[in-house]
Design an enzyme around this catalytic site. Structure first.
Site, PDB file in Angstrom:
ATOM      1  N   GLY A 179      -8.404   2.180  -8.308  1.00  0.00           N
ATOM      2  CA  GLY A 179      -6.764   2.156  -8.434  1.00  0.00           C
ATOM      3  C   GLY A 179      -6.321   2.862  -9.394  1.00  0.00           C
ATOM      4  O   GLY A 179      -5.210   2.174 -10.071  1.00  0.00           O
TER       5      GLY A 179
ATOM      6  N   CYS B 232      20.594   3.718   7.006  1.00  0.00           N
ATOM      7  CA  CYS B 232      21.564   2.684   6.878  1.00  0.00           C
ATOM      8  C   CYS B 232      21.109   1.516   5.996  1.00  0.00           C
ATOM      9  O   CYS B 232      21.120   0.564   6.832  1.00  0.00           O
ATOM     10  CB  CYS B 232      22.024   2.567   8.270  1.00  0.00           C
ATOM     11  N   GLU B 233      20.848   1.725   4.877  1.00  0.00           N
ATOM     12  CA  GLU B 233      20.274   0.533   3.988  1.00  0.00           C
ATOM     13  C   GLU B 233      20.780   1.071   2.639  1.00  0.00           C
ATOM     14  O   GLU B 233      20.577   2.214   2.202  1.00  0.00           O
ATOM     15  CB  GLU B 233      18.660   0.749   4.006  1.00  0.00           C
TER      16      GLU B 233
ATOM     17  N   GLU C 258     -13.489   3.732  -6.657  1.00  0.00           N
ATOM     18  CA  GLU C 258     -12.422   4.140  -5.536  1.00  0.00           C
ATOM     19  C   GLU C 258     -11.164   4.472  -6.325  1.00  0.00           C
ATOM     20  O   GLU C 258     -10.597   3.485  -6.561  1.00  0.00           O
ATOM     21  CB  GLU C 258     -12.371   2.966  -4.671  1.00  0.00           C
ATOM     22  N   PRO C 259     -11.122   5.567  -6.770  1.00  0.00           N
ATOM     23  CA  PRO C 259     -10.164   5.958  -7.563  1.00  0.00           C
ATOM     24  C   PRO C 259      -8.648   6.095  -6.948  1.00  0.00           C
ATOM     25  O   PRO C 259      -7.460   5.952  -7.375  1.00  0.00           O
ATOM     26  CB  PRO C 259     -10.219   7.628  -7.802  1.00  0.00           C
TER      27      PRO C 259
ATOM     28  N   TYR D 263       8.459  -1.283  -3.640  1.00  0.00           N
ATOM     29  CA  TYR D 263       8.041  -1.729  -4.914  1.00  0.00           C
ATOM     30  C   TYR D 263       8.574  -1.502  -6.106  1.00  0.00           C
ATOM     31  O   TYR D 263       8.512  -1.656  -7.122  1.00  0.00           O
ATOM     32  CB  TYR D 263       6.823  -1.108  -5.168  1.00  0.00           C
TER      33      TYR D 263
ATOM     34  N   ARG E 239      -5.211   6.420  -5.180  1.00  0.00           N
ATOM     35  CA  ARG E 239      -4.150   7.604  -5.256  1.00  0.00           C
ATOM     36  C   ARG E 239      -4.277   8.729  -6.390  1.00  0.00           C
ATOM     37  O   ARG E 239      -3.690   9.648  -6.336  1.00  0.00           O
ATOM     38  CB  ARG E 239      -2.669   6.974  -5.597  1.00  0.00           C
TER      39      ARG E 239
END
Length: 470
Positions: free
Chosen positions: A272, A389-390, A314-315, A362, A317
């Protein structure tokens, strides 16, 4: 000279000397501007890409993916060799997975992680050897586990006692032997968003350390399961190595205790690792990550008088994120005066949270640059928003862009290679955009864009000819 709008800017955002510059950390190495000021990727003008494929468009730089995959493999290989062990690097399919990307990373010596039956099938369709796959997930179905055992997935990362029993039944019925890792919760809190942290106690993944020993004992009782070691992942978008050192120290206590009952050949410390999304982000160099984390494991093993296990990482992104650039066309511009007297500029583009949900999920920050020409206006604090529409449909919350951006201009948002296409949706019945790989002046569609007909095709009430879809 500061404008009233600057009072709206976060403290970290600096007014650029040139709002056309391309900060190195957030762009693929091939990103540049041509003599006309147009952004180019792998030598191809953004205007040409937009004309050929339309916008929104996710552009993925193949050489950037390959280079980063190769750099991680080499860095961990060298660090492991220096400390008397070996290392494997897994590409995280959840960040972004297509058959093309799977082939690129495997070509560069990586293995692949999947976490659903769909991701497994993509990897298999790409020709990835099943033995080099890892299968994650907190709620793998019986059907998914059966398929994984059937094709010979190299490692299943078990996440619950129920999953162990499901695998016991499957392997007994099929006379198979399946390698498994046990995912543990080390209790280390990563410096990240709460929803990205995956190693604190109150969350859905893995076994707390005291329960993990019970899980391992049960696995060792099952003839069809081969206990391969422990897995721990402390989160995502992490800078620095302090969290990894502390997590490794805690997991090694369990690792050493488990050796009394049999071999524990592998330790997967997750990853990560963070990337730059803005000019102020400072990712830890790959070589530093590899060298310091592996050295910490080796020191922990030496202190306990045990051998250093084979290591896996597990790199996430960090391999694909910086390779992606999303192109949008500006549709409208609007200056909104606030009660304070400050004016916020809104630039509305033809995509949004359907192709990049991360800001809404996020509060993620991104950068942006004018892509179709050089801007000549003074840097102006702007907010890039989508067409949905947000009110939370924000693509880039805070950015200084040239003051002369107008409808029809192209904007480029870098560092969109990870978790943008993966999280894409058809919100408001918007079609998902195509994904195009670029390399050496050539572009290739690797994921076809949807048409409106594709989106509507799932509605059983829409008539096709004289008949409604069943």
């Amino acid at each position: 000279m500061h404008s009233p709008a600057d009072s709206l800017a976060p403290d970290w955002l600096v007014v650029p000397d040139d709002a056309n510059d391309l900060p190195t950390a957030v762009w693929p190495a091939s990103a540049a501007r041509d003599d006309d000021g147009t952004l180019t990727l792998a030598g191809i003008p953004a205007t040409a890409l937009a004309q050929t494929y339309g916008t929104p468009l996710l552009v993925l730089d193949e050489d950037e993916v390959r280079s980063r995959a190769r750099s991680f493999r080499i860095a961990f290989d060298e660090a492991a060799a220096e400390n008397g062990t070996t290392a494997q690097v897994y590409y995280a399919g959840k960040a972004f997975l297509s058959t093309a990307v799977a082939r690129w990373v495997v070509d560069e010596g990586l293995r692949v992680d999947v976490c659903t039956g769909g991701e497994l099938e993509v990897a298999l369709a790409a020709g990835v050897a099943p033995a080099s796959l890892g299968f994650h997930g907190n709620n793998k179905s019986v059907a998914e586990l059966e398929r994984a055992v059937e094709v010979g997935v190299g490692t299943i990362i078990v996440d619950s006692a129920i999953e162990i029993e499901r695998l016991a039944a499957i392997t007994a019925r099929t006379d198979a032997v399946q390698r498994v890792l046990v995912r543990v919760i080390s209790g280390v809190h990563a410096e990240t968003h709460d929803f990205l942290a995956t190693a604190h106690e109150d969350q859905k993944f893995g076994f707390p350390l005291p329960d993990a020993a019970i899980a391992v004992a049960r696995i060792r009782e099952i003839p069809g399961l081969e206990f391969a070691g422990l897995h721990c992942h402390i989160g995502s978008q992490i800078f620095g190595v302090a969290g990894f050192r502390e997590s490794a120290e805690r997991v090694l206590e369990l690792h050493a205790a488990l050796l009394a009952g049999g071999p524990v050949p592998q330790l997967n410390l997750g990853g990560g690792f963070g990337i730059a999304y803005t000019s102020v982000d400072d990712p830890t160099p790959i070589e530093t990550l590899a060298g310091e984390i592996v050295a910490a494991v080796a020191a922990g093993c030496a202190a306990r008088g045990i051998a250093v296990p084979a290591l896996s990482f597990e790199p996430g992104r960090a391999i694909v994120g910086t390779a992606g650039v999303t192109l949008y066309e500006v549709g409208t511009t609007k200056d909104v005066e606030l009660e304070s007297g400050a004016v916020r500029r809104y630039l509305s583009v033809d995509g949004g949270m359907s192709d990049n949900a991360r800001p809404a999920l996020y509060g993620a920050q991104f950068s942006a640059r004018l892509a179709s020409r050089l801007g000549v206006g003074a840097p102006q604090l702007s907010r890039v928003v989508g067409k949905h529409c947000e009110s939370g449909d924000i693509v880039v919350d805070h950015e200084y862009l040239p003051g002369d951006v107008v409808p029809g201009d192209l904007l480029a948002v870098p560092s969109t290679g990870a978790y943008c296409a993966s999280l894409a949706s058809n919100y408001n019945h918007v079609a998902r955009p195509p994904i195009v790989a670029v390399r050496d002046g050539r572009s290739t569609v690797i994921v076809r864009g949807e048409t409106l007909a594709d989106v509507l095709s799932r509605d059983a009430g829409i008539l096709v000819g004289d008949e409604a879809r069943a």
